[in-house]
Write a protein that holds these residues in place. Structure first.
Motif, PDB file in Angstrom:
ATOM      1  N   PHE A 174       7.410   1.620   1.455  1.00 38.85           N
ATOM      2  CA  PHE A 174       7.119   1.390   0.038  1.00 38.85           C
ATOM      3  C   PHE A 174       7.489  -0.040  -0.356  1.00 38.85           C
ATOM      4  N   CYS A 175       8.659  -0.479   0.058  1.00 34.20           N
ATOM      5  CA  CYS A 175       9.108  -1.851  -0.245  1.00 34.20           C
ATOM      6  C   CYS A 175       8.236  -2.888   0.450  1.00 34.20           C
ATOM      7  N   PHE A 176       7.840  -2.605   1.696  1.00 29.65           N
ATOM      8  CA  PHE A 176       6.983  -3.539   2.430  1.00 29.65           C
ATOM      9  C   PHE A 176       5.631  -3.704   1.738  1.00 29.65           C
ATOM     10  N   ILE A 177       5.094  -2.606   1.204  1.00 32.40           N
ATOM     11  CA  ILE A 177       3.814  -2.662   0.504  1.00 32.40           C
ATOM     12  C   ILE A 177       3.935  -3.528  -0.743  1.00 32.40           C
ATOM     13  N   LEU A 178       4.980  -3.304  -1.525  1.00 35.91           N
ATOM     14  CA  LEU A 178       5.134  -4.027  -2.790  1.00 35.91           C
ATOM     15  C   LEU A 178       5.435  -5.504  -2.571  1.00 35.91           C
ATOM     16  N   THR A 179       6.046  -5.827  -1.451  1.00 27.53           N
ATOM     17  CA  THR A 179       6.379  -7.232  -1.168  1.00 27.53           C
ATOM     18  C   THR A 179       5.314  -7.918  -0.311  1.00 27.53           C
ATOM     19  N   GLY A 180       4.281  -7.169   0.067  1.00 23.88           N
ATOM     20  CA  GLY A 180       3.175  -7.756   0.826  1.00 23.88           C
ATOM     21  C   GLY A 180       3.431  -7.953   2.296  1.00 23.88           C
ATOM     22  N   HIS A 181       4.443  -7.301   2.850  1.00 23.92           N
ATOM     23  CA  HIS A 181       4.757  -7.455   4.278  1.00 23.92           C
ATOM     24  C   HIS A 181       4.183  -6.259   5.066  1.00 23.92           C
ATOM     25  N   PHE A 182       2.875  -6.219   5.180  1.00 26.13           N
ATOM     26  CA  PHE A 182       2.223  -5.101   5.855  1.00 26.13           C
ATOM     27  C   PHE A 182       2.542  -5.094   7.352  1.00 26.13           C
ATOM     28  N   GLU A 183       2.782  -6.252   7.922  1.00 26.68           N
ATOM     29  CA  GLU A 183       3.079  -6.308   9.355  1.00 26.68           C
ATOM     30  C   GLU A 183       4.383  -5.594   9.686  1.00 26.68           C
ATOM     31  N   ALA A 184       5.299  -5.545   8.724  1.00 31.80           N
ATOM     32  CA  ALA A 184       6.586  -4.885   8.938  1.00 31.80           C
ATOM     33  C   ALA A 184       6.412  -3.378   9.101  1.00 31.80           C
TER      34      ALA A 184
END
Length: 237
Positions: A174-184
């Motif tokens: 959820f945090c990765f999506i909101l921060t734009g870090h899809f690779e994570a």
């Protein structure tokens, strides 16, 4: 939109977060004679009233609470061990439809509490949804398979560890999506696969492997979809 978000938050709190398993078991055993059924109904009415924050919403909150109890009572009386999963899904869909109906009828804009903007309600609802409610949804959905491991009596895993791991991984996604870090997200999925590989290899159970894989994909998928929806809603504000 914010009215529905607040009512959904009230529903998640009342149906999942603040409803102990002991309440659920007692309701299933006693049905309409269970005191917890009526406490559950009152809780939903109170939560809806408080979160909307409008005196004139009390009749609508009362309607939500009464229909919630009626829907729960139907489920309790008609579900069986084999149909419990289906009735759970029908029950939740019915509750959401009631909330949508109330939103369409109620015209006033709900109060935004001082210090809490619309972004807060969207974020907190999204975060809450991917914790215990999603765990229950996943458990219910995949319960139809429920493979029994031959070494179940020798399971040395921590109590409820799988549940907490699932919640944490969804929060990370959820945090990765909101921060734009899809690779994570790919890195997290790969890391979990590596850690689970040893357990699945040792078990040598294809059904267990498929069971874990389905649960993992549903967990990640739910977190991704929720994150994208929250992100889209925040951009609309």
């Amino acid at each position: 939109m914010i009215l529905f978000i607040k009512l959904l938050l009230a529903h998640l709190l009342g149906d999942f977060i603040w409803q102990p398993n002991s309440w659920v078991s007692h309701k299933e055993a006693k049905k309409h004679k269970s005191i917890y059924l009526y406490l559950h109904i009152i809780l939903h009415g109170v939560l809806a009233t408080i979160l909307v924050g409008e005196i004139q919403f009390i009749p609508y909150a009362t309607f939500i609470a009464i229909t919630h109890g009626f829907i729960d009572l139907i489920k309790l009386n008609f579900q069986t061990k084999k149909t419990k999963r289906t009735w759970f899904i029908v029950d939740q869909i019915a509750h959401i439809l009631i909330l949508i109906g109330v939103v369409l009828i109620y015209k006033n804009e709900p109060i935004t509490f001082h210090g809490f903007g619309n972004q807060f309600w969207i974020l907190i609802t999204g975060i809450l949804f991917i914790t215990k409610p999603t765990s229950i949804f996943i458990k219910t959905i995949i319960s139809i398979w429920n493979p029994e491991s031959q070494n179940s009596n020798q399971d040395n895993s921590l109590a409820s560890a799988g549940n907490y791991i699932g919640i944490l991984e969804r929060l990370f996604v959820f945090c990765f999506i909101l921060t734009g870090h899809f690779e994570a997200i790919g890195f997290l999925l790969a890391a979990k696969s590596i850690f689970r590989f040893g357990d699945l290899k040792e078990a040598k159970d294809r059904k267990l492997t498929e069971y874990v894989l389905i649960g993992t994909l549903i967990s990640f998928g739910t977190a991704i979809i929720t994150g994208l929806i929250v992100q889209a809603l925040l951009q609309l504000l």
